[in-house]
Design a protein around this motif. Structure first.
Motif, PDB file in Angstrom:
ATOM      1  N   TYR A 140       0.850  -1.196   0.000  1.00 32.58           N
ATOM      2  CA  TYR A 140       0.000   0.000   0.000  1.00 32.58           C
ATOM      3  C   TYR A 140       0.890   1.253   0.000  1.00 32.58           C
ATOM      4  CZ  TYR A 140      -4.022  -2.970   0.749  1.00 32.58           C
ATOM      5  OH  TYR A 140      -5.014  -3.923   0.588  1.00 32.58           O
ATOM      6  N   ASP A 141       0.824   2.008  -1.079  1.00 33.93           N
ATOM      7  CA  ASP A 141       1.646   3.204  -1.266  1.00 33.93           C
ATOM      8  C   ASP A 141       0.816   4.425  -0.881  1.00 33.93           C
ATOM      9  OD1 ASP A 141       3.232   5.291  -2.089  1.00 33.93           O
ATOM     10  OD2 ASP A 141       3.564   4.529  -4.123  1.00 33.93           O
ATOM     11  N   GLY A 197      -0.887   6.974  -3.373  1.00 35.02           N
ATOM     12  CA  GLY A 197      -2.316   6.716  -3.455  1.00 35.02           C
ATOM     13  C   GLY A 197      -2.671   5.519  -4.308  1.00 35.02           C
ATOM     14  N   LYS A 198      -1.864   4.446  -4.220  1.00 37.97           N
ATOM     15  CA  LYS A 198      -2.125   3.268  -5.036  1.00 37.97           C
ATOM     16  C   LYS A 198      -1.690   2.012  -4.298  1.00 37.97           C
ATOM     17  CE  LYS A 198       2.339   3.759  -7.400  1.00 37.97           C
ATOM     18  NZ  LYS A 198       3.009   3.936  -8.713  1.00 37.97           N
ATOM     19  N   ILE A 212       0.398  -1.416  -4.883  1.00 36.46           N
ATOM     20  CA  ILE A 212       1.374  -2.038  -5.774  1.00 36.46           C
ATOM     21  C   ILE A 212       1.254  -3.551  -5.640  1.00 36.46           C
ATOM     22  CG2 ILE A 212       3.832  -2.289  -6.305  1.00 36.46           C
ATOM     23  CD1 ILE A 212       4.237   0.497  -5.065  1.00 36.46           C
TER      24      ILE A 212
END
Length: 261
Positions: free
Chosen positions: A194-195, A199-200, A202
């Motif tokens: 969780y990046d 905001g994404k 991976i």
């Protein structure tokens, strides 16, 4: 014999289980023939009694292993430190200049450990794992190798990475340069990452490893279970989280290791 030549080349770093490949999505490509050769070395060997260092540098310890897998004896001219206390490096592993091995730790055949890296106590660098230069592998960290299947990319840790204590980097993981993996984090090819800054989420593409971005600071996190009894019980699942990307402040905090060199 052919395997002895392969082991020698691996130990010198002229042959590697994986090479940098700028055309690959991960930046690396696997040399399946190298991994196949190591597996054949295990198969052809006979179990014999050997001796190696015990906890005291004045004593030896008997152990039993394949005669094709002797210990590496780099000598004083190799430019690395193996501190007394029970550490072992198998022949066929490359260990660069300025590497410090704190006891007890283990580096397996086919592994590559670049110049200036610190391998701390109770750490493992598995067979065929590729570790860059100036990496700090903290106490209790496990760097998996991935020798099988032969076509799978081994675990990759690029230059200037900090691996925290009791961390697990296992099959299907590539850690790009300058990343920081906090203590207790576990990463595998099937782990969603969780990046938060990006905001994404991976995730590894089919047939590809999980790639931790360059300079990412990854910490252990938790994700709430939202369905079934898990939701009613208030359960959550462990998951790694990128909380920031490396900056000058992070670099200052990682300079501590320079004082022990």
């Amino acid at each position: 014999m052919a395997f002895a030549e392969l082991r020698r080349a691996l130990g010198e770093g002229t042959v590697r289980a994986a090479d940098v490949d700028r055309y690959s999505l991960t930046g690396w490509s696997v040399n399946a023939w190298v991994k196949q050769g190591i597996l054949l070395g295990f198969r052809f060997g006979d179990v014999v009694e050997m001796t190696g260092p015990a906890r005291s540098h004045t004593d030896t310890l008997a152990f039993y292993d394949k005669d094709t897998m002797p210990l590496k004896r780099p000598g004083t001219g190799a430019g690395l430190r193996i501190v007394p206390g029970g550490s072992s490096i198998r022949d066929g592993a490359y260990v660069g200049k300025g590497v410090i091995c704190m006891p007890p730790m283990f580096i397996n055949i086919g592994a590559y450990v670049g110049d200036g890296t610190l391998v701390d106590s109770h750490a493992l660098v598995g067979s065929c794992a590729q570790v860059g230069s100036r990496v700090h592998i903290s106490a209790g960290a496990q760097i998996g190798g991935v020798i099988e299947p032969v076509g799978a990319l081994p675990v990759i840790v690029e230059d200037d990475v900090l691996i925290g204590g009791n961390t697990g980097i296992y099959e299907g993981a590539v850690i790009k340069a300058r990343a920081v993996i906090a203590a207790g984090t576990v990463l595998t090819g099937s782990t969603p990452l969780y990046d938060l800054p990006g905001g994404k989420i991976i995730k590894a593409e089919p047939g590809e490893p999980l790639v931790v971005p360059e300079g990412a600071v990854v910490v252990p996190g938790a994700r709430a279970v939202t369905v079934g009894p898990g939701r009613d019980w208030g359960l959550s699942l462990a998951t790694p989280v990128i909380v920031k990307y490396r900056d000058d402040r992070t670099d200052t905090r990682t300079e501590l290791e320079a004082w022990i060199r």
